[in-house]
Design a protein around this motif. Structure first.
Motif, PDB file in Angstrom:
ATOM      1  N   ILE A  17      55.912 -13.665  -0.370  1.00  0.00           N
ATOM      2  CA  ILE A  17      56.391 -12.391   0.176  1.00  0.00           C
ATOM      3  C   ILE A  17      56.407 -12.504   1.694  1.00  0.00           C
ATOM      4  O   ILE A  17      55.598 -13.231   2.279  1.00  0.00           O
ATOM      5  CB  ILE A  17      55.536 -11.182  -0.289  1.00  0.00           C
ATOM      6  CG1 ILE A  17      54.100 -11.274   0.204  1.00  0.00           C
ATOM      7  CG2 ILE A  17      55.580 -11.038  -1.789  1.00  0.00           C
ATOM      8  CD1 ILE A  17      53.288 -10.015  -0.097  1.00  0.00           C
ATOM      9  N   PHE A  18      57.344 -11.796   2.311  1.00  0.00           N
ATOM     10  CA  PHE A  18      57.562 -11.917   3.747  1.00  0.00           C
ATOM     11  C   PHE A  18      57.527 -10.541   4.404  1.00  0.00           C
ATOM     12  O   PHE A  18      58.060  -9.569   3.859  1.00  0.00           O
ATOM     13  CB  PHE A  18      58.918 -12.575   4.020  1.00  0.00           C
ATOM     14  CG  PHE A  18      59.035 -13.971   3.481  1.00  0.00           C
ATOM     15  CD1 PHE A  18      58.577 -15.057   4.209  1.00  0.00           C
ATOM     16  CD2 PHE A  18      59.594 -14.194   2.226  1.00  0.00           C
ATOM     17  CE1 PHE A  18      58.680 -16.344   3.702  1.00  0.00           C
ATOM     18  CE2 PHE A  18      59.700 -15.476   1.719  1.00  0.00           C
ATOM     19  CZ  PHE A  18      59.238 -16.560   2.448  1.00  0.00           C
ATOM     20  N   TRP A  76      47.751  -6.641  -4.886  1.00  0.00           N
ATOM     21  CA  TRP A  76      47.835  -7.042  -6.292  1.00  0.00           C
ATOM     22  C   TRP A  76      48.697  -8.292  -6.458  1.00  0.00           C
ATOM     23  O   TRP A  76      48.422  -9.136  -7.311  1.00  0.00           O
ATOM     24  CB  TRP A  76      48.349  -5.893  -7.153  1.00  0.00           C
ATOM     25  CG  TRP A  76      49.804  -5.558  -6.985  1.00  0.00           C
ATOM     26  CD1 TRP A  76      50.363  -4.818  -5.988  1.00  0.00           C
ATOM     27  CD2 TRP A  76      50.876  -5.948  -7.850  1.00  0.00           C
ATOM     28  NE1 TRP A  76      51.721  -4.711  -6.167  1.00  0.00           N
ATOM     29  CE2 TRP A  76      52.061  -5.399  -7.311  1.00  0.00           C
ATOM     30  CE3 TRP A  76      50.958  -6.690  -9.024  1.00  0.00           C
ATOM     31  CZ2 TRP A  76      53.309  -5.573  -7.897  1.00  0.00           C
ATOM     32  CZ3 TRP A  76      52.206  -6.871  -9.621  1.00  0.00           C
ATOM     33  CH2 TRP A  76      53.360  -6.318  -9.060  1.00  0.00           C
ATOM     34  N   LEU A  77      49.757  -8.421  -5.610  1.00  0.00           N
ATOM     35  CA  LEU A  77      50.590  -9.618  -5.682  1.00  0.00           C
ATOM     36  C   LEU A  77      49.858 -10.836  -5.137  1.00  0.00           C
ATOM     37  O   LEU A  77      49.969 -11.936  -5.680  1.00  0.00           O
ATOM     38  CB  LEU A  77      51.884  -9.410  -4.883  1.00  0.00           C
ATOM     39  CG  LEU A  77      53.046  -8.729  -5.607  1.00  0.00           C
ATOM     40  CD1 LEU A  77      54.259  -8.689  -4.703  1.00  0.00           C
ATOM     41  CD2 LEU A  77      53.386  -9.429  -6.910  1.00  0.00           C
ATOM     42  N   SER A  83      51.915 -16.060  -2.049  1.00  0.00           N
ATOM     43  CA  SER A  83      51.522 -16.288  -0.658  1.00  0.00           C
ATOM     44  C   SER A  83      52.290 -15.322   0.241  1.00  0.00           C
ATOM     45  O   SER A  83      53.444 -14.997  -0.028  1.00  0.00           O
ATOM     46  CB  SER A  83      51.827 -17.730  -0.253  1.00  0.00           C
ATOM     47  OG  SER A  83      51.185 -18.639  -1.119  1.00  0.00           O
ATOM     48  N   ALA A  84      51.638 -14.879   1.321  1.00  0.00           N
ATOM     49  CA  ALA A  84      52.253 -13.912   2.245  1.00  0.00           C
ATOM     50  C   ALA A  84      52.498 -14.566   3.607  1.00  0.00           C
ATOM     51  O   ALA A  84      51.688 -15.381   4.067  1.00  0.00           O
ATOM     52  CB  ALA A  84      51.356 -12.695   2.401  1.00  0.00           C
ATOM     53  N   TYR A  85      53.613 -14.168   4.238  1.00  0.00           N
ATOM     54  CA  TYR A  85      53.997 -14.761   5.514  1.00  0.00           C
ATOM     55  C   TYR A  85      54.571 -13.706   6.456  1.00  0.00           C
ATOM     56  O   TYR A  85      55.252 -12.780   6.018  1.00  0.00           O
ATOM     57  CB  TYR A  85      55.081 -15.834   5.313  1.00  0.00           C
ATOM     58  CG  TYR A  85      54.631 -17.011   4.482  1.00  0.00           C
ATOM     59  CD1 TYR A  85      54.151 -18.168   5.077  1.00  0.00           C
ATOM     60  CD2 TYR A  85      54.682 -16.955   3.091  1.00  0.00           C
ATOM     61  CE1 TYR A  85      53.734 -19.246   4.308  1.00  0.00           C
ATOM     62  CE2 TYR A  85      54.265 -18.029   2.318  1.00  0.00           C
ATOM     63  CZ  TYR A  85      53.785 -19.172   2.937  1.00  0.00           C
ATOM     64  OH  TYR A  85      53.372 -20.216   2.166  1.00  0.00           O
ATOM     65  N   ARG A 129      58.728  -6.231  -6.862  1.00  0.00           N
ATOM     66  CA  ARG A 129      58.103  -6.462  -8.167  1.00  0.00           C
ATOM     67  C   ARG A 129      57.292  -5.236  -8.555  1.00  0.00           C
ATOM     68  O   ARG A 129      56.674  -4.600  -7.696  1.00  0.00           O
ATOM     69  CB  ARG A 129      57.193  -7.685  -8.115  1.00  0.00           C
ATOM     70  CG  ARG A 129      57.936  -8.976  -7.832  1.00  0.00           C
ATOM     71  CD  ARG A 129      57.067 -10.180  -8.111  1.00  0.00           C
ATOM     72  NE  ARG A 129      57.748 -11.423  -7.773  1.00  0.00           N
ATOM     73  CZ  ARG A 129      57.336 -12.624  -8.152  1.00  0.00           C
ATOM     74  NH1 ARG A 129      56.244 -12.742  -8.877  1.00  0.00           N
ATOM     75  NH2 ARG A 129      58.002 -13.708  -7.792  1.00  0.00           N
ATOM     76  N   SER A 130      57.298  -4.946  -9.841  1.00  0.00           N
ATOM     77  CA  SER A 130      56.559  -3.789 -10.352  1.00  0.00           C
ATOM     78  C   SER A 130      55.605  -4.243 -11.450  1.00  0.00           C
ATOM     79  O   SER A 130      55.831  -5.261 -12.116  1.00  0.00           O
ATOM     80  CB  SER A 130      57.522  -2.743 -10.923  1.00  0.00           C
ATOM     81  OG  SER A 130      58.463  -2.356  -9.953  1.00  0.00           O
TER      82      SER A 130
END
Length: 334
Positions: A17-18, A76-77, A83-85, A129-130
């Protein structure tokens, strides 16, 4: 800096995710940049690839964000292994691509297949996303404190949000809506096959030079050398990154340099917020910087053509920092 490689959107958006940090300016592309972008896609042969520019991202430590309020919707993701950026450079192209993908997906019904994938699969990969109707997290978007965050979710991606009434409409949100309408109108007369072809080009044929940085020093050195197709960086954007780069060269402890970097980012966050407030009569980045330069350094207007050269080539230079001619106090005061 980690090794770079050419990657498509499908490769980049692989369990990631960004977020665009709140201290970056908002969406600045206008009709001319959108026309160039659309022309590049139209001219691209279906079996060829097209280099679209540099995408520089900074990994976000999941442990560091677990207690931060603005990340609560995404935890939650992260716990599921994504991974987050932060997007450091390339946000204009990336935002444009996500808007285009959303508009293409809107032309298909929920049970239609698109390029051998279900519509819901593509939404999961690129948009949001859900989980059990309890959680919804956006794969790409603005950091929660960014003024464009809620507008992008509710008006551009057309999703419900608990804070939908809290967004300000700015020059940047107007640009986002213009891009949305631009692509909607371009797609309207096209056949299903043509829309699928554009979707394939956007997700697989456009290639970014993808960097994940692991040292803040490197990204601010390289930032000034980027000159890809799109909208040129303003002197105001270059100056912010120059000051952050200089902060890494100061003979100070890491905590002090870190505080200065935070001060610089917070200052530019405020500047961009106010520059974008009046969408009907916006103040140009460099008009603002020029007038600030006149007031701060007491130069007269007959020298107006040299303000950028003075700031970037004479005043705030690495040589001045290393030689001791500029101190941390001088940068902080400015």
């Amino acid at each position: 800096m980690s090794d770079s490689k050419l990657q498509s959107l499908s490769e980049i958006f692989n369990n990631k995710i960004f977020r665009i940090p709140d201290f970056q300016r908002g969406y600045s592309w206008e009709e001319r940049q959108l026309e160039d972008f659309w022309e590049d896609i139209q001219n691209l042969s279906p079996n060829k690839i097209h280099y679209i520019g540099l995408l520089t991202v900074e990994p976000i430590n999941a442990n560091e964000v677990s207690n931060i309020e603005k990340w609560k919707d995404d935890l939650w993701l992260l716990k599921k292994g994504l991974s987050a950026y932060y997007v450091i450079d390339g946000q204009q192209r990336l935002t444009t691509l996500i808007i285009l993908l959303h508009e293409i997906l809107c032309t298909f019904s929920d049970n239609e297949g698109i390029n051998y994938g279900q519509k819901s699969e593509w939404i999961d990969r690129f948009l949001y996303r859900s989980y059990n109707q309890l959680y919804k997290s956006f794969v790409f978007g603005y950091e929660k404190d960014n003024p464009s965050d809620e507008y992008f979710k509710t008006k551009i991606l057309e999703q419900e949000s608990s804070a939908a009434d809290k967004y300000p409409e700015t020059l940047y949100t107007a640009n986002l809506m213009f891009a949305k309408e631009y692509f909607k109108n371009k797609l309207k007369p096209l056949s299903k096959e043509d829309r699928e072809t554009i979707f394939d080009k956007a997700t697989n044929r456009l290639k970014f030079n993808y960097y994940e940085i692991d040292d803040s020093l490197d990204v601010y050195v390289t930032f000034e050398t980027m000159n890809n197709r799109g909208k040129d960086l303003s002197h105001l954007e270059l100056l912010k990154n120059r000051l952050i780069y200089l902060s890494t060269l100061l003979d100070e402890d890491d905590e002090t340099k870190g505080r200065l970097r935070t001060d610089i980012n917070e200052t530019w966050k405020t500047i961009y917020e106010y520059l974008g407030k009046n969408k009907d009569n916006p103040l140009d980045d460099d008009d603002f910087l020029f007038n600030h330069w006149i007031m701060y350094f007491t130069y007269d207007r007959s020298q107006s053509d040299v303000y950028a050269e003075f700031l970037l080539k004479k005043k705030f230079t690495a040589k001045n920092v290393i030689s001791g001619n500029i101190s941390i106090k001088e940068i902080k005061n400015y």
